[in-house]
Design a protein around this motif. Structure first.
Motif, PDB file in Angstrom:
ATOM      1  N   SER A  91      23.293  51.422  40.839  1.00 10.80           N
ATOM      2  CA  SER A  91      22.809  50.242  41.840  1.00 10.80           C
ATOM      3  C   SER A  91      21.448  50.968  42.576  1.00 10.80           C
ATOM      4  N   VAL A  92      20.485  50.329  42.530  1.00 11.55           N
ATOM      5  CA  VAL A  92      19.280  50.493  43.564  1.00 11.55           C
ATOM      6  C   VAL A  92      19.150  49.314  44.569  1.00 11.55           C
ATOM      7  N   TYR A  93      19.214  49.823  45.705  1.00 13.61           N
ATOM      8  CA  TYR A  93      18.814  48.647  46.819  1.00 13.61           C
ATOM      9  C   TYR A  93      19.946  47.647  46.920  1.00 13.61           C
ATOM     10  N   PRO A  94      21.064  47.715  46.842  1.00 10.54           N
ATOM     11  CA  PRO A  94      22.268  46.663  46.668  1.00 10.54           C
ATOM     12  C   PRO A  94      22.379  46.010  47.895  1.00 10.54           C
ATOM     13  N   MET A  95      21.470  46.170  49.028  1.00  6.79           N
ATOM     14  CA  MET A  95      21.706  45.454  50.341  1.00  6.79           C
ATOM     15  C   MET A  95      21.185  44.086  50.347  1.00  6.79           C
ATOM     16  N   THR A  96      20.389  43.657  49.464  1.00 10.01           N
ATOM     17  CA  THR A  96      19.861  42.410  48.994  1.00 10.01           C
ATOM     18  C   THR A  96      21.053  41.167  49.311  1.00 10.01           C
ATOM     19  N   ALA A  97      20.246  39.966  49.565  1.00  5.91           N
ATOM     20  CA  ALA A  97      21.316  38.858  49.784  1.00  5.91           C
ATOM     21  C   ALA A  97      21.859  38.472  48.603  1.00  5.91           C
ATOM     22  N   ALA A  98      21.758  38.872  47.347  1.00  2.72           N
ATOM     23  CA  ALA A  98      21.992  38.474  46.164  1.00  2.72           C
ATOM     24  C   ALA A  98      23.492  38.901  46.030  1.00  2.72           C
ATOM     25  N   ASN A  99      24.358  37.977  45.135  1.00  2.94           N
ATOM     26  CA  ASN A  99      25.695  38.292  44.943  1.00  2.94           C
ATOM     27  C   ASN A  99      25.948  39.476  44.134  1.00  2.94           C
ATOM     28  N   ILE A 100      25.936  40.837  44.151  1.00  2.00           N
ATOM     29  CA  ILE A 100      25.968  41.529  43.176  1.00  2.00           C
ATOM     30  C   ILE A 100      27.067  41.507  42.187  1.00  2.00           C
ATOM     31  N   TYR A 101      28.133  40.807  42.362  1.00  2.00           N
ATOM     32  CA  TYR A 101      29.140  40.562  41.600  1.00  2.00           C
ATOM     33  C   TYR A 101      28.982  39.638  40.308  1.00  2.00           C
ATOM     34  N   THR A 102      27.693  39.288  40.471  1.00  3.00           N
ATOM     35  CA  THR A 102      27.418  38.388  39.102  1.00  3.00           C
ATOM     36  C   THR A 102      26.656  39.221  38.063  1.00  3.00           C
TER      37      THR A 102
ATOM     38  N   GLY B  51      52.073  37.476  51.372  1.00  2.51           N
ATOM     39  CA  GLY B  51      53.374  37.282  52.004  1.00  2.51           C
ATOM     40  C   GLY B  51      53.393  38.666  53.133  1.00  2.51           C
ATOM     41  N   ASP B  52      54.567  39.404  52.990  1.00  2.14           N
ATOM     42  CA  ASP B  52      54.701  40.363  54.299  1.00  2.14           C
ATOM     43  C   ASP B  52      54.342  41.733  53.462  1.00  2.14           C
ATOM     44  N   PHE B  53      53.516  41.745  52.435  1.00  2.00           N
ATOM     45  CA  PHE B  53      53.212  43.014  51.782  1.00  2.00           C
ATOM     46  C   PHE B  53      51.667  43.069  52.017  1.00  2.00           C
ATOM     47  N   LEU B  54      51.179  44.229  52.049  1.00  2.00           N
ATOM     48  CA  LEU B  54      49.613  44.725  52.219  1.00  2.00           C
ATOM     49  C   LEU B  54      49.362  45.414  50.756  1.00  2.00           C
ATOM     50  N   TYR B  55      48.475  44.842  49.875  1.00  3.36           N
ATOM     51  CA  TYR B  55      48.329  45.570  48.598  1.00  3.36           C
ATOM     52  C   TYR B  55      46.868  45.941  48.393  1.00  3.36           C
ATOM     53  N   ARG B  56      46.916  47.023  47.541  1.00  2.80           N
ATOM     54  CA  ARG B  56      45.489  47.487  47.094  1.00  2.80           C
ATOM     55  C   ARG B  56      45.498  47.126  45.540  1.00  2.80           C
ATOM     56  N   TYR B  57      44.270  46.554  45.052  1.00  2.00           N
ATOM     57  CA  TYR B  57      44.013  46.120  43.774  1.00  2.00           C
ATOM     58  C   TYR B  57      43.075  46.803  43.100  1.00  2.00           C
ATOM     59  N   ARG B  58      43.160  47.059  41.818  1.00  2.00           N
ATOM     60  CA  ARG B  58      42.395  47.807  40.836  1.00  2.00           C
ATOM     61  C   ARG B  58      42.378  47.236  39.573  1.00  2.00           C
ATOM     62  N   GLY B  59      41.344  47.464  38.845  1.00  2.00           N
ATOM     63  CA  GLY B  59      41.492  47.242  37.405  1.00  2.00           C
ATOM     64  C   GLY B  59      41.312  45.732  36.956  1.00  2.00           C
ATOM     65  N   TYR B  60      40.922  44.655  37.952  1.00  3.91           N
ATOM     66  CA  TYR B  60      40.756  43.404  37.533  1.00  3.91           C
ATOM     67  C   TYR B  60      39.527  42.970  37.177  1.00  3.91           C
ATOM     68  N   GLY B  61      38.503  43.933  37.081  1.00  8.25           N
ATOM     69  CA  GLY B  61      37.070  43.636  36.761  1.00  8.25           C
ATOM     70  C   GLY B  61      36.279  42.828  37.731  1.00  8.25           C
ATOM     71  N   PHE B  62      35.203  42.244  37.126  1.00  8.83           N
ATOM     72  CA  PHE B  62      34.153  41.353  38.286  1.00  8.83           C
ATOM     73  C   PHE B  62      34.521  39.925  38.231  1.00  8.83           C
ATOM     74  N   ILE B  63      34.750  39.469  39.492  1.00  3.86           N
ATOM     75  CA  ILE B  63      34.818  38.207  39.858  1.00  3.86           C
ATOM     76  C   ILE B  63      33.754  37.775  40.433  1.00  3.86           C
ATOM     77  N   SER B  64      32.813  36.800  40.103  1.00  2.00           N
ATOM     78  CA  SER B  64      31.482  36.473  40.805  1.00  2.00           C
ATOM     79  C   SER B  64      31.618  35.589  41.892  1.00  2.00           C
ATOM     80  N   ASP B  65      32.716  34.703  41.895  1.00  5.33           N
ATOM     81  CA  ASP B  65      32.926  33.779  43.139  1.00  5.33           C
ATOM     82  C   ASP B  65      34.027  34.224  43.861  1.00  5.33           C
ATOM     83  N   VAL B  66      33.837  34.812  45.063  1.00  4.68           N
ATOM     84  CA  VAL B  66      34.978  35.286  45.985  1.00  4.68           C
ATOM     85  C   VAL B  66      36.114  34.293  46.129  1.00  4.68           C
TER      86      VAL B  66
END
Length: 264
Positions: free
Chosen positions: A116-127, A180-195
């Motif tokens: 990435s180069v200058y990823p601080m723009t207002a655009a959604n980088i996940y697209t 629920g009552d768990f705190l999880y970390r998630y990896r390996g699910y790919g890119f999801i454009s819409d949060v």
């Protein structure tokens, strides 16, 4: 001389007094023991909270600028971990490129990831749009003692030059969420454009990329808030939650702030 003994009344009074003393002693021991248990429980909660704060803070602190986003309910935060960063010496922005020249990141270790180069723009980088600040495929950064050639996974156009001629190498998205009552970390699910679709797209088990960070949390107590960075100040992530002791039921509310360094 006539021998004397205890009368029945004296014996009964003695037994009654002894019973009262014994009851008070037992209650004192119980209250003291319970106090020790409560103190130990609070210490366990405080220690667990310190570990959780450190894990979440380290993950977020090393995130790609512009990649941090939260869900509307504050229960999830998503980011892309940075594995390397350096300065490019020759990159033509506004045109499709497959490689560019840069200052070496390491003399011994090659790295790969999304460039990435200058990823601080207002655009959604996940697209991962093209043109866009983030490549859709992973590229490679070789190890060297001299100027290097960064090779992209496919042709890509970076639309904006970095004020500091900075580029980043980052891994695929990760997320930290309460479920629920768990705190999880998630990896390996790919890119999801819409949060707003993030939760639905997260893995549901360890094999899919879900790991436990903490348990148990008070239901719906986690809240992430993100203040994006600008050229004048760093970004700031604030999160708060409540841990519950599984034995005593006592809860401990915690809060933490994490500064996101803005290096354009």
């Amino acid at each position: 001389m006539r021998a004397r003994g205890f009368t029945l009344v004296e014996l009964v009074l003695t037994i009654a007094v002894a019973g009262i003393v014994a009851m008070i002693s037992v209650q004192f021991i119980q209250s003291t023991s319970q106090g020790m248990i409560d103190t130990a429980g609070r210490q366990q909660l405080a220690s667990a909270g310190y570990v959780v704060n450190e894990q979440v803070s380290r993950a977020i602190r090393d995130a790609l600028p512009g990649s941090i986003r939260t869900t509307s309910d504050g229960q999830c935060i998503e980011y892309m971990p940075v594995v390397a960063a350096s300065t490019y010496t020759d990159l033509e922005v506004g045109s499709a490129v497959t490689q560019f020249l840069a200052v070496p990141y390491s003399t011994a270790t090659a790295v790969s990831g999304y460039i990435s180069v200058y990823p601080m723009t207002a655009a959604n980088i996940y697209t991962q749009n093209d043109p866009g600040p983030l490549t859709p495929d992973t590229g490679s950064v070789p190890a060297s003692t001299a100027e290097i050639t960064v090779t992209l996974g496919s042709s890509h156009t970076f639309p904006t030059d970095s004020p500091e001629r900075r580029f980043y190498v980052s891994l695929a998205p990760e997320a930290i969420c309460q479920d629920g009552d768990f705190l999880y970390r998630y990896r390996g699910y790919g890119f999801i454009s819409d949060v707003s679709n993030l939760k639905a797209g997260l893995p549901s088990n360890r094999a899919g990329g879900r790991t436990v960070l903490a348990y148990p949390l008070e239901t719906a107590s986690l809240n992430f808030r993100y203040l994006p960075p600008t050229l004048q100040r760093n970004g700031l992530v604030t999160f708060q939650y409540a841990l519950v002791h599984p034995s005593t039921g006592e809860s401990l509310e915690l809060a933490q702030q994490v500064r996101i360094h803005n290096v354009p």
